[in-house]
Motif scaffolding. Structure first.
Motif, PDB file in Angstrom:
ATOM      1  N   SER A 129      -4.484  -0.009   1.329  1.00 36.34           N
ATOM      2  CA  SER A 129      -3.077  -0.843   1.107  1.00 36.34           C
ATOM      3  C   SER A 129      -2.529  -1.368   2.362  1.00 36.34           C
ATOM      4  O   SER A 129      -1.633  -2.047   1.535  1.00 36.34           O
ATOM      5  CB  SER A 129      -2.307   0.246   1.077  1.00 36.34           C
ATOM      6  N   ASN A 130      -3.431  -1.770   3.341  1.00 35.71           N
ATOM      7  CA  ASN A 130      -2.660  -3.135   4.535  1.00 35.71           C
ATOM      8  C   ASN A 130      -3.479  -3.983   4.093  1.00 35.71           C
ATOM      9  O   ASN A 130      -3.341  -5.165   4.596  1.00 35.71           O
ATOM     10  CB  ASN A 130      -2.983  -2.085   5.732  1.00 35.71           C
TER      11      ASN A 130
ATOM     12  N   SER B 213       3.281   2.530  13.189  1.00 36.67           N
ATOM     13  CA  SER B 213       3.965   3.821  11.950  1.00 36.67           C
ATOM     14  C   SER B 213       3.776   3.048  10.914  1.00 36.67           C
ATOM     15  O   SER B 213       4.474   3.804   9.555  1.00 36.67           O
ATOM     16  CB  SER B 213       4.977   3.319  11.970  1.00 36.67           C
ATOM     17  N   GLU B 214       2.671   2.752  10.226  1.00 38.56           N
ATOM     18  CA  GLU B 214       2.055   2.480   8.609  1.00 38.56           C
ATOM     19  C   GLU B 214       0.926   3.229   8.222  1.00 38.56           C
ATOM     20  O   GLU B 214       0.228   3.247   9.194  1.00 38.56           O
ATOM     21  CB  GLU B 214       2.037   0.719   8.748  1.00 38.56           C
ATOM     22  N   LEU B 215       1.538   3.996   7.342  1.00 40.11           N
ATOM     23  CA  LEU B 215       0.368   4.655   6.635  1.00 40.11           C
ATOM     24  C   LEU B 215      -0.736   3.462   5.793  1.00 40.11           C
ATOM     25  O   LEU B 215      -0.594   2.359   4.867  1.00 40.11           O
ATOM     26  CB  LEU B 215       0.955   5.544   5.664  1.00 40.11           C
ATOM     27  N   VAL B 216      -1.873   3.767   6.114  1.00 39.55           N
ATOM     28  CA  VAL B 216      -3.356   3.012   5.572  1.00 39.55           C
ATOM     29  C   VAL B 216      -3.948   3.843   4.901  1.00 39.55           C
ATOM     30  O   VAL B 216      -4.601   4.756   5.021  1.00 39.55           O
ATOM     31  CB  VAL B 216      -3.725   2.697   6.926  1.00 39.55           C
ATOM     32  N   VAL B 217      -4.007   3.252   3.186  1.00 32.37           N
ATOM     33  CA  VAL B 217      -4.771   4.143   2.162  1.00 32.37           C
ATOM     34  C   VAL B 217      -5.804   3.645   1.690  1.00 32.37           C
ATOM     35  O   VAL B 217      -5.419   1.790   1.784  1.00 32.37           O
ATOM     36  CB  VAL B 217      -3.654   4.476   1.018  1.00 32.37           C
ATOM     37  N   SER B 218      -7.091   3.783   1.840  1.00 30.92           N
ATOM     38  CA  SER B 218      -8.099   2.942   2.167  1.00 30.92           C
ATOM     39  C   SER B 218      -9.446   4.357   0.631  1.00 30.92           C
ATOM     40  O   SER B 218      -9.287   4.601   1.317  1.00 30.92           O
ATOM     41  CB  SER B 218      -9.366   2.373   2.915  1.00 30.92           C
TER      42      SER B 218
ATOM     43  N   LYS C 191      -2.235   0.886  -2.929  1.00 33.26           N
ATOM     44  CA  LYS C 191      -1.037   0.412  -2.901  1.00 33.26           C
ATOM     45  C   LYS C 191       0.114   0.802  -2.804  1.00 33.26           C
ATOM     46  O   LYS C 191       1.070   0.920  -2.409  1.00 33.26           O
ATOM     47  CB  LYS C 191      -0.909  -1.236  -2.884  1.00 33.26           C
ATOM     48  N   ALA C 192       0.640   1.589  -4.059  1.00 37.79           N
ATOM     49  CA  ALA C 192       1.333   2.027  -4.394  1.00 37.79           C
ATOM     50  C   ALA C 192       1.768   3.024  -3.603  1.00 37.79           C
ATOM     51  O   ALA C 192       3.075   3.361  -3.764  1.00 37.79           O
ATOM     52  CB  ALA C 192       1.933   2.543  -6.042  1.00 37.79           C
TER      53      ALA C 192
END
Length: 116
Positions: free
Chosen positions: A114-115, A86-91, A44-45
């Motif tokens: 992260s979402n 427009s959101e960056l999603v890291v998983s 998330k960070a």
């Protein structure tokens, strides 16, 4: 005639054994969840720090956090980096096998994003 009520010696022993098994299981499983929450916090960070980052930048930022937070269950290559609007999603998703006793193991599947 009144009947006696109460716990027998065998019943008390069984209850004690169950309590010990649950306590041992909890003490062995808890570190896996603590590690999962560290991974989720780092993901998330990294996603929040730079929403316009490239995949390489995200992986490098996670690698730095990985060293600081002592995360060893996943690495930067295990991250999935996508864009949703427009959101960056890291998983990332991984499994953790925890031996309890003898040939009994617990397998837990973790998925951090992260979402959510």
């Amino acid at each position: 005639m009144r009947s006696q009520r109460g716990v027998t010696l065998v019943g008390m022993i069984v209850v004690c054994i169950v309590i010990v098994i649950v306590a041992i299981g909890g003490l062995k499983i808890a570190p896996a969840y603590i590690e999962y929450f560290k991974v989720k916090k780092a993901i998330k960070a990294v996603a929040a720090a730079n929403p316009a980052a490239t995949v390489g930048e995200v992986r490098y930022a996670f690698q730095l956090r990985q060293a600081i937070d002592d995360i060893d269950v996943i690495g930067p290559k295990d991250l999935e980096v996508t864009k949703e609007g427009s959101e960056l999603v890291v998983s990332s998703a991984y499994s953790k096998r925890i031996p309890l006793f003898a040939n009994v193991n617990v397998v837990i599947d973790f998925a951090a994003s992260s979402n959510n």
